[in-house]
Motif scaffolding. Structure first.
Motif: not given
Ligand code: HSE
Ligand code: NAP
Length: 435
Positions: A107, A161-163, A190-192, A198, A203, A207, A302
């Motif tokens: 993204k 953002n899932g994180t 989950y994290a970048e 995040d 992030d 998106k 996510g």
């Molecule tokens: N780092 C991103 C998040 C991964 O936590 O959402 C998913 O795009």
């Protein structure tokens, strides 16, 4: 059966390894659905010796990921390294120039460089697909670009953002502190690579700008997204929000207004009476508010390897079926986004002050609010600690964001104010959404 579709994967981290494994595990199912086998023929990552829990011994290894673009045994290059610069862009550029199809979950790259990608696509026989670049396993790109093609979209918003959602939900439900939960989000994949993307909202802004581009037919412009992350959220904020009937969620919101497109990413208080408040853990939720179709709410994982791999393989499936050649942003000629000034947004706000518990403080605060045209809805102070700092929570009636920001800045300068005030929106999604 048709000839195999040959896949080269660059990046074998959380997502790349999961894509490799998914293509192996579901090879039979995919072959039957797509009427052709899908086979990984080559891979690349930085460290060939790293144990990734997958067996890459039978496929070709490239030390240089960009070499996948020249590999005659690769039809589709899957870019899962990340980053808007360097190897990721070089690989996309060279692969499209070589006429290969590209699938990416990146993204950051799409948000920052869609103009260059569009130019590359003009001169390429290849396509570029990016379902995994927004909301992990949720098929939101397909929904916006294909399922809702008939609709004039008014707004697209949600938890992106899932994180951050994992951190905020864990802090609320377990009382654990921020760094501890962030570490767990990183361990779960989950994290970048740089988690600041995040927790500082970057992030989610990437998106949102991509979803906004698709919804409104314009080039993503992450610079036009007012972006605030979750670093300053304390367990006190979460507890006070709960007392008032809200949960705190990092929301990305893009909406059409008479002034242009308003875009923001910020932690917001969401009433517990609406579904968005109950999206927990690394789940995302995307609401698309659009014309004839009405409101559509998509929820699901996510972040994380398996869910994201599902979205990556969906793009590969489209290529195998010969239906990946769609306009990148839904329209042939994306326009420049007309950005609305978010200071003109109206809504209610939550303001946490940390002030000395002494006579006259609330009078000073009230005077500032009055002078900034802000009308109070409620005020809450717990405990009594003469001349010591105490939290005071204010909520406002509908007010302009610009006025609220000005008031918070002035309150922060009061002698009795011992910490910068913490301002958050109260987002009910009821007023101000063009329909
Ligand atoms: N780092 C991103 C998040 C991964 O936590 O959402 C998913 O795009
Ligand atoms: P990751 O776990 O950090 O994996 C990155 C992979 O890329 C690693 O295998 C790394 O190699 C490789 N790599 C990085 N730079 C390289 C270079 N210059 N040359 C060769 N290989 C290189 O990241 P990830 O979480 O899988 O994310 C990958 C992409 O998917 C990113 O764009 C991310 O934003 C996106 N995404 C992630 C998620 C998620 O939940 N994680 C969800 C949606 C989208 P080594 O392993 O050898 O170091």
């Amino acid at each position: 059966m048709n000839a195999p579709l040959k896949i080269g994967i660059a990046g074998l981290g959380t997502v790349g390894a999961a894509v490799f494994q998914l293509l192996e595990d579901n090879a039979g199912l995919l072959g039957a659905r797509l009427q052709r086998p899908v086979t990984v023929t080559a891979v690349s990552a930085r460290d060939k010796r790293k144990n990734r829990g997958i067996d890459v011994s039978k496929v070709k290894w490239h030390d240089d990921p960009v070499a996948l673009a020249d590999d005659a045994d690769v039809d589709v290059v899957v870019e899962l390294m990340g980053g808007a610069q360097g190897a990721a862009f070089d690989l996309v550029k060279k692969s499209l120039a070589a006429g290969k199809h590209v699938v990416t979950a990146n993204k950051a790259l799409l948000a920052a460089r869609s103009g260059e990608i569009l130019d590359l696509l003009k001169n390429s026989k290849g396509t570029l697909s990016y379902e995994a670049a927004a909301a992990g396993g949720i098929p939101v790109i397909k929904t916006l670009r294909e399922g809702l093609a008939a609709n004039n979209i008014n707004a697209v918003y949600g938890i992106l953002n899932g994180t951050c959602n994992f951190i905020l939900s864990q802090m609320r439900s377990t009382g654990r502190d921020f760094p501890d939960v962030l570490k767990e989000a990183q361990d779960k994949g989950y994290a970048e690579a740089d988690p600041a993307f995040d927790i500082d909202g970057i992030d989610a802004a990437h998106k949102l700008s991509i979803l906004s581009g698709l919804a409104f037919g314009c080039a993503p412009d992450p610079g036009a997204v007012r972006t605030q992350g979750i670093r300053e959220i304390t367990s006190e904020d979460i507890a006070f929000a709960g007392e008032l009937g809200y949960r705190i969620k990092l929301l990305g919101i893009a909406r059409r207004t008479p002034r242009g497109i308003e875009q923001s990413v910020a932690p917001c208080l969401v009433p517990t009476s609406i579904p968005m408040a109950h999206i927990d853990g690394a789940e995302n939720a995307v609401c698309i508010d659009g014309g004839h179709a009405g409101k559509i709410l998509l929820t699901g994982a996510g972040a994380g390897g398996n869910a994201t791999a599902s979205a990556v393989v969906a793009d590969i499936a489209d290529i195998a079926r010969g239906c990946a050649d769609l306009p990148l942003l839904g329209v042939a000629d994306p326009q420049k986004l007309e950005s609305a000034d978010i200071n003109a947004r109206t809504g209610s706000y939550f303001l946490r002050l940390t002030v000395l518990d002494e006579p006259g403080v609330i009078a000073d605060v009230s005077a500032i609010l009055r002078d900034c045209n802000v009308s109070l809805e409620s005020i809450l102070q717990r405990g009594h600690a003469p001349n010591q700092p105490v939290p005071v929570i204010l909520t406002s009636h509908e007010t302009l964001e610009g006025d609220m920001l000005a008031a918070a800045a002035q309150i922060g300068k009061l002698k009795s104010s011992v910490e910068p005030p913490h301002l958050m929106r109260i987002e009910t999604f009821e007023s101000g959404y063009v329909s």
